[in-house]
Write an enzyme that holds these catalytic residues in place. Structure first.
Site, short mmCIF file in Angstrom:
data_model
loop_
_atom_site.label_atom_id
_atom_site.label_comp_id
_atom_site.label_asym_id
_atom_site.label_seq_id
_atom_site.Cartn_x
_atom_site.Cartn_y
_atom_site.Cartn_z
N LYS A 129 10.42 10.98 -5.99
CA LYS A 129 10.54 10.70 -4.56
C LYS A 129 11.56 11.60 -3.89
CE LYS A 129 7.76 8.01 -6.00
NZ LYS A 129 6.50 8.71 -6.14
N GLU A 159 17.41 3.73 1.63
CA GLU A 159 16.68 3.84 2.90
C GLU A 159 16.93 2.59 3.73
OE1 GLU A 159 12.50 4.33 2.17
OE2 GLU A 159 12.70 6.46 1.70
N HIS A 162 2.79 -5.53 -4.90
CA HIS A 162 2.46 -4.11 -4.93
C HIS A 162 1.10 -3.82 -5.53
CE1 HIS A 162 6.45 -3.52 -3.53
NE2 HIS A 162 6.96 -4.12 -4.58
N ARG A 193 -3.78 11.79 -6.81
CA ARG A 193 -5.00 11.44 -7.55
C ARG A 193 -6.05 10.92 -6.57
NH1 ARG A 193 -1.47 6.98 -7.84
NH2 ARG A 193 -2.38 5.22 -6.73
C1 MV4 Z 1 9.67 0.45 1.79
C2 MV4 Z 1 9.53 -0.81 2.44
C3 MV4 Z 1 10.35 -1.06 3.52
N1 MV4 Z 1 11.28 -0.15 3.90
N2 MV4 Z 1 10.60 1.33 2.23
C4 MV4 Z 1 6.64 -0.46 -1.75
C5 MV4 Z 1 5.86 0.47 -2.59
C6 MV4 Z 1 6.46 1.79 -2.44
N3 MV4 Z 1 5.41 2.75 -2.22
C7 MV4 Z 1 7.38 1.69 -1.26
N4 MV4 Z 1 7.34 0.33 -0.82
C8 MV4 Z 1 8.01 -0.09 0.27
N5 MV4 Z 1 8.93 0.78 0.74
C9 MV4 Z 1 11.38 1.01 3.26
N6 MV4 Z 1 12.31 1.87 3.63
C10 MV4 Z 1 8.58 -1.69 1.99
C11 MV4 Z 1 7.82 -1.34 0.89
C12 MV4 Z 1 6.89 -2.34 0.48
C13 MV4 Z 1 5.51 -2.13 0.54
C14 MV4 Z 1 4.98 -0.91 0.95
C15 MV4 Z 1 3.63 -0.72 1.02
C16 MV4 Z 1 2.77 -1.75 0.65
C17 MV4 Z 1 3.27 -2.94 0.22
C18 MV4 Z 1 4.64 -3.15 0.15
C19 MV4 Z 1 5.12 -4.37 -0.27
C20 MV4 Z 1 6.46 -4.56 -0.34
C21 MV4 Z 1 7.34 -3.55 0.02
#
Ligand code: MV4
Length: 480
Positions: free
Chosen positions: A115, A199, A234, A291
């Site tokens: 990341k 973040e 997730h 992917r």
């Molecule tokens: C976040 C967020 C809120 N704020 N970043 C979860 C998976 C990963 N790809 C990043 N994720 C998140 N990052 C910030 N700064 C909330 C999530 C997140 C989330 C993101 C997409 C789909 C489902 C989720 C479920 C919980 C948290």
């Protein structure tokens, strides 16, 4: 390209082989002893057993798979999703052995797998990012001052994480130190890399991702968005395209941002750029998945393209056959992931035999399926049975077709997420498009499903009673 080996199993192996066959390309399946009788094995022109049931003794054995590919004169390897699909070392080995990896170059896989490296790569491309830092942080006092600057709650993320692994929410300054220690130690043991960063925590985001496709001639196109906010822990359960909330302007802005992310890592092939969208419709780059994704069919249905065909053509050096202006959204598509999991019992895997297994059919129904009646659901792999995908002229039509298809899908022997899907598609928040990533947490409880099942049973009983009474009337008539 005359022959492709598909280094995967289940529905995605079959999905890839379907397109290869359509293109006149021979297919090779690999399988574990648990999958001896699996449909993907019979679907292929040739099939080779590569090891025992556990993935690390079969589907994750990169060198064994390459050896099979060479022995059978294979030209290219398609990795599907999961397993070896985002393993840069595997992609490298494939190339070193004179084979084509149907996917991006190892460098792009590696870059987007980290990341922090991804943030670094997109820095000069003017992509909106969540407020935070873009370097690994270990110093607590530095972390505290950054957290105070961006404001609580904040999120600690592992650089090597992804898909939510290794994330920690911190609500208050006094929790920061202990949460950081935990995050670092978790990341170290899970990924062998303890780098974490901070973040701003976006509290109620939607997850919207853009499908992109890049060829080796410098063309990058976006194939619009998929809305993937309905997930639990997730794990996505319902996806759709297009999103119910994007305007054409926002769609274009996100599409262009996604192509810039692809450009920043010299991307090749099919990729997905994930964004978070906050309540005010600000979007932020999250990560890139290098992917073909599980949910790619909803994009295929609304754009009319075969993404696997494009992947294969790009891998053999062809240019994308269309321009951005040629791409238009037509209609609406929904996907429900049908897992052998029990929604009444905390979505625990429900293993067993598929005593009855009949797929729905009809206009606007597509099922990407990897199972058949009589098969066991193996405990060794992801318990996804199929993807139920529907297409309609409008979102409402796609929902109606979906609800009928769920009703027509017959599965006995294991519990599945079908009733959970029905719950989602009937829910007011989903219907109105007014939901975020907390949908399941906010609205779902097993009790609601149980209640619905009881109501259904009650209605069925009443219909039976009515029928019984009217039958009695008919029978009595002669004697009266
Ligand atoms: C976040 C967020 C809120 N704020 N970043 C979860 C998976 C990963 N790809 C990043 N994720 C998140 N990052 C910030 N700064 C909330 C999530 C997140 C989330 C993101 C997409 C789909 C489902 C989720 C479920 C919980 C948290």
């Amino acid at each position: 390209m005359n022959k492709i080996l598909v280094a995967n199993r289940g529905e995605i192996a079959i999905r890839v082989m379907k397109t290869a066959q359509k293109m006149g390309i021979q297919t090779v399946a690999v399988y574990s002893t648990a999958d001896r009788n699996a449909p993907h094995v019979r679907y292929a022109d040739e099939a080779i057993c590569i090891g025992e049931a556990p993935s690390k003794h079969s589907y994750l054995l990169g060198s064994k798979i390459i050896e099979v590919a060479k022995r059978l004169n294979v030209d290219a390897i398609h990795p599907g999703y999961g397993f070896l699909s985002e393993n840069a070392g595997f992609a490298e080995e494939v190339e070193k052995n004179g084979l084509i990896f149907i996917g991006p170059k190892p460098k792009a896989i590696r870059m987007m797998g980290s990341k922090l490296a991804a943030k670094e790569a997109v820095k000069n491309y003017n992509i909106p990012m969540v407020p935070g830092i873009d370097e690994a942080i270990t110093d607590i006092s530095k972390a505290k001052s950054i957290a105070k600057k961006i404001g609580f709650p904040i999120l600690i993320k592992a650089s090597a994480g992804g898909g939510g692994k290794g994330m920690r929410i911190v609500e208050r300054e006094n929790e920061l130190e202990s949460q950081m220690e935990r995050a670092v130690s978790e990341a170290t043991s899970a990924f062998g890399d303890g780098s974490v960063f901070i973040e701003k925590y976006v509290t109620s985001p939607r997850h919207i991702e853009i499908q992109i496709m890049a060829d080796s001639h410098g063309n990058i196109l976006y194939f619009f968005e998929r809305e993937c906010s309905i997930q639990r822990r997730h794990q996505k359960v319902v996806e759709e395209a297009p999103s119910a909330i994007l305007t054409p302007e926002l769609r274009k802005e996100m599409g262009i941002a996604a192509t810039k992310v692809a450009k920043s890592c010299d991307y090749l092939g099919a990729g997905t750029v994930e964004f978070l969208m906050d309540a005010d419709h600000n979007f932020y780059f999250l990560e890139m998945n290098t992917r073909l994704q599980v949910e790619h069919p909803v994009t295929e249905l609304i754009t009319g393209v075969d993404l696997v065909e494009l992947q294969i053509n790009i891998a053999r050096g062809e240019a994308l056959p269309m321009s951005q202006e040629d791409l238009k959204i037509k209609g609406h598509a929904l996907e429900l992931r049908v897992y052998a999991e029990d929604p009444l019992n905390n979505f625990l895997p429900s293993v067993g035999t598929l005593d009855r297994y009949r797929l729905p059919t009809g206009d606007g129904v597509r099922v990407d399926n990897g199972f058949e009646e009589g098969m066991d659901v193996p405990i060794y792999y992801d318990p996804m049975l199929s993807k139920l995908i529907t297409y309609g002229k409008s979102r409402e039509e796609a929902i109606q077709i979906m609800l009928k298809a769920i009703e027509a899908y017959e599965i006995e022997g294991v519990q599945t997420t079908l009733p959970f899907g029905k719950f989602v598609f009937e829910h007011q928040a989903f219907r109105t498009g007014n939901f975020d990533t907390h949908f399941v947490k906010n609205y779902y409880s097993p009790e609601i499903l149980k209640q619905k099942a009881e109501e259904g049973a009650e209605i069925a009983a009443l219909i039976a009673l009515k029928q019984y009474l009217s039958d009695q009337k008919i029978l009595r008539t002669p004697t009266q």
